[in-house]
Write a protein that holds these residues in place. Structure first.
Motif, PDB file in Angstrom:
ATOM      1  N   SER A  19       0.810  -1.213   0.000  1.00 46.97           N
ATOM      2  CA  SER A  19       0.000   0.000   0.000  1.00 46.97           C
ATOM      3  C   SER A  19       0.838   1.255   0.000  1.00 46.97           C
ATOM      4  CB  SER A  19      -0.932   0.005   1.223  1.00 46.97           C
ATOM      5  OG  SER A  19      -0.182  -0.045   2.400  1.00 46.97           O
ATOM      6  N   SER A  22       4.169   2.671  -5.289  1.00 48.29           N
ATOM      7  CA  SER A  22       3.535   3.266  -6.459  1.00 48.29           C
ATOM      8  C   SER A  22       4.509   3.339  -7.608  1.00 48.29           C
ATOM      9  CB  SER A  22       3.052   4.684  -6.129  1.00 48.29           C
ATOM     10  OG  SER A  22       2.668   5.350  -7.303  1.00 48.29           O
ATOM     11  N   ALA A  29       0.083  13.723  -5.529  1.00 49.45           N
ATOM     12  CA  ALA A  29      -1.154  12.970  -5.723  1.00 49.45           C
ATOM     13  C   ALA A  29      -2.107  13.273  -4.584  1.00 49.45           C
ATOM     14  CB  ALA A  29      -0.859  11.476  -5.771  1.00 49.45           C
ATOM     15  N   SER A  31      -4.742  12.647  -1.547  1.00 44.68           N
ATOM     16  CA  SER A  31      -4.621  11.734  -0.416  1.00 44.68           C
ATOM     17  C   SER A  31      -5.471  10.494  -0.577  1.00 44.68           C
ATOM     18  CB  SER A  31      -5.023  12.457   0.879  1.00 44.68           C
ATOM     19  OG  SER A  31      -6.368  12.910   0.776  1.00 44.68           O
ATOM     20  N   GLY A  33      -5.518   8.719  -3.146  1.00 45.79           N
ATOM     21  CA  GLY A  33      -4.835   7.793  -4.038  1.00 45.79           C
ATOM     22  C   GLY A  33      -5.394   7.749  -5.441  1.00 45.79           C
ATOM     23  N   ASP A 100       1.276   1.083 -13.779  1.00 49.37           N
ATOM     24  CA  ASP A 100      -0.047   1.488 -13.303  1.00 49.37           C
ATOM     25  C   ASP A 100      -1.147   0.646 -13.919  1.00 49.37           C
ATOM     26  OD1 ASP A 100       0.586   4.308 -11.891  1.00 49.37           O
ATOM     27  OD2 ASP A 100       1.815   4.058 -13.686  1.00 49.37           O
ATOM     28  N   ASN A 330      -2.047  -0.651  -6.061  1.00 51.61           N
ATOM     29  CA  ASN A 330      -1.199   0.164  -5.194  1.00 51.61           C
ATOM     30  C   ASN A 330      -0.585   1.363  -5.917  1.00 51.61           C
ATOM     31  OD1 ASN A 330      -1.175  -1.654  -2.702  1.00 51.61           O
ATOM     32  ND2 ASN A 330      -0.660  -3.059  -4.342  1.00 51.61           N
ATOM     33  N   LYS A 332      -0.616   5.260  -7.285  1.00 55.35           N
ATOM     34  CA  LYS A 332      -1.102   6.516  -6.718  1.00 55.35           C
ATOM     35  C   LYS A 332      -2.131   7.205  -7.609  1.00 55.35           C
ATOM     36  CE  LYS A 332       2.911   7.874  -3.937  1.00 55.35           C
ATOM     37  NZ  LYS A 332       3.983   8.893  -3.768  1.00 55.35           N
ATOM     38  N   HIS A 333      -2.009   7.015  -8.901  1.00 52.11           N
ATOM     39  CA  HIS A 333      -2.807   7.804  -9.835  1.00 52.11           C
ATOM     40  C   HIS A 333      -3.891   6.947 -10.478  1.00 52.11           C
ATOM     41  CE1 HIS A 333       0.239  10.778  -9.171  1.00 52.11           C
ATOM     42  NE2 HIS A 333       1.170   9.941  -9.614  1.00 52.11           N
TER      43      HIS A 333
END
Length: 436
Positions: A19, A22, A29, A31, A33, A100, A330, A332-333
């Motif tokens: 978690s 990234s 980013a 918060s 996620g 990603d 996991n 971020k974007h």
């Protein structure tokens, strides 16, 4: 779409808390996620597939087009050769360096969800009124649903069908396969197409009874049996049932004895693989997916496709080999990653991939266009109507079933065990390992 996933061992050794990991590179980013940082900041994403990167790569072109139309997102395409894809993806997920967005074969859908590395997409879809999943073939979008959640968006698909070498049929003056063929008809024809040299060694084979589990599953279904129960929790009485044992004895016999019609796995490897044998007129028939066209069309082989013959009960069966885009759970974007997934699975992408005829579009409208023009490979598309789900698409325990079944088949082919002994042992091992 060459299959890379079936039969591979899936071992994820997590060395850190995922978690916190990234693959995105934006420094701000949101918060939650989901990439809710400043609107003027460029978010960098990566996506990967199996296959070689070439100058005319469709995925590379799609990445370039995405970047042109999404100024706040910069996408980098990082393909991995098919043979190394599973290993690299597994390693990158464990190290927190996975892309990603990544591509998964249908046989591994359950496994990646079970490991918690794939993000469910339902909330993204609910909040995006511009994107509708009803553009996809129902069977394909449903394949991406696990435990009532959607995890994968379809990329393309290829049903398995029967492929035959026209030149070998013509030289033997044998009619091509047709929709009335039974499995027995196919084997009878394979016997006529199998030829030996002056020393009695087979030089041309009528059919390839491959050790790849997908065609074997189809054969078992045609004989009214399977290697496990519907939810993949029990092998005893299925993998080693009388029906399964009898069917496998007949299947294995196709590669053995003076009357064999099929190469052994060792023969196939020595001769460069079934596609190579097919293209050099050493193999008359094989059950495989449409990805084989990529090689066939580069050769001078004359080929056709047909429906997989029916079994003793008159039923027909196939498997849809497919691929789906997954989001790194996991990353971020995630909001931007979903934009990329929509693009990669959308109508323009489906059209671009299907133009060369190597894969079939997963969207309804685009597939209808292909159907209206397709002649040679029409039976391949028609096999979609007879597709069933193997154990790998039904249960998180699939890797256990597949591994033990493949071990059993290998023992039998190497004559280290009888079919019954091998399947009894395999069923016992599966039931001792499955999740209760």
């Amino acid at each position: 779409m060459k299959k890379w996933s079936a039969g591979l061992a899936f071992i994820l050794m997590f060395s850190m808390v995922l978690s916190a990991c990234s693959s995105g590179s934006s420094k701000d980013a949101g918060s939650d996620g989901k990439g809710d940082g400043a609107s003027d900041q460029v978010v960098e994403l990566k996506f990967t597939t199996w296959g070689e990167l070439t100058a005319d790569s469709v995925e590379k072109k799609l990445a370039d087009q995405f970047n042109e139309t999404h100024p706040n997102i910069k996408v980098t395409f990082e393909p991995v050769p098919g043979d190394g894809y599973a290993t690299k993806l597994t390693t990158s997920l464990a190290a927190g360096q996975a892309p990603d967005v990544f591509l998964i074969g249908e046989g591994d859908y359950f496994k990646y969800v079970d490991k918690g590395v794939v993000e469910p997409l339902d909330d993204f879809i609910k909040s995006d009124s511009s994107f509708k999943t009803d553009i996809f073939q129902p069977d394909l979008i449903n394949m991406g649903k696990i435990n009532d959640k959607l995890y994968y968006l379809p990329k393309d698909f290829n049903p398995l069908a029967l492929w035959y070498n026209k030149r070998m049929f013509d030289e033997a003056k044998i009619p091509y396969p047709n929709e009335k063929w039974t499995w027995d008809d196919m084997i009878s024809t394979a016997q006529k197409l199998t030829k030996k040299d002056d020393k009695g060694k087979v030089k041309e084979f009528g059919f390839n009874a491959t050790k790849w589990e997908y065609p074997i599953y189809i054969y078992l279904w045609l004989n009214g049996t399977d290697i496990g129960n519907e939810d993949g929790t029990k092998a005893e009485g299925f993998m080693n049932s009388d029906k399964t044992v009898a069917a496998m004895e007949k299947y294995v016999a196709l590669t053995k004895g003076d009357n064999r019609v099929s190469p052994t796995p060792q023969d196939t490897e020595t001769l460069g693989g079934d596609s190579s044998m097919f293209m050099t007129d050493k193999l008359a028939m094989m059950i495989t997916g449409r990805w084989v066209k990529s090689d066939l069309d580069k050769s001078d082989v004359q080929y056709g496709s047909a429906l997989i013959p029916t079994g003793a009960n008159g039923e027909r069966a196939s498997i849809i080999a497919a691929a789906g885009w997954a989001m790194n759970a996991n990353g971020k974007h995630k909001k931007e990653a979903f934009e990329l997934m929509k693009w990669l699975s959308g109508t323009e992408a489906q059209k671009a991939r299907s133009e060369k005829g190597q894969v079939l579009p997963a969207t309804i409208a685009e597939l209808d266009q292909v159907k209206s023009k397709e002649v040679v490979d029409k039976p391949v598309i028609e096999m979609m109507a007879f597709a069933k789900k193997p154990i790998s698409m039904r249960s998180v325990n699939a890797p256990i079933f597949t591994e033990e079944f493949n071990k059993a088949v290998e023992k039998v082919l190497l004559e280290k065990s009888t079919v019954k002994e091998a399947l009894d042992e395999a069923a016992k091992n599966v039931d001792s390992k499955v999740k209760k």
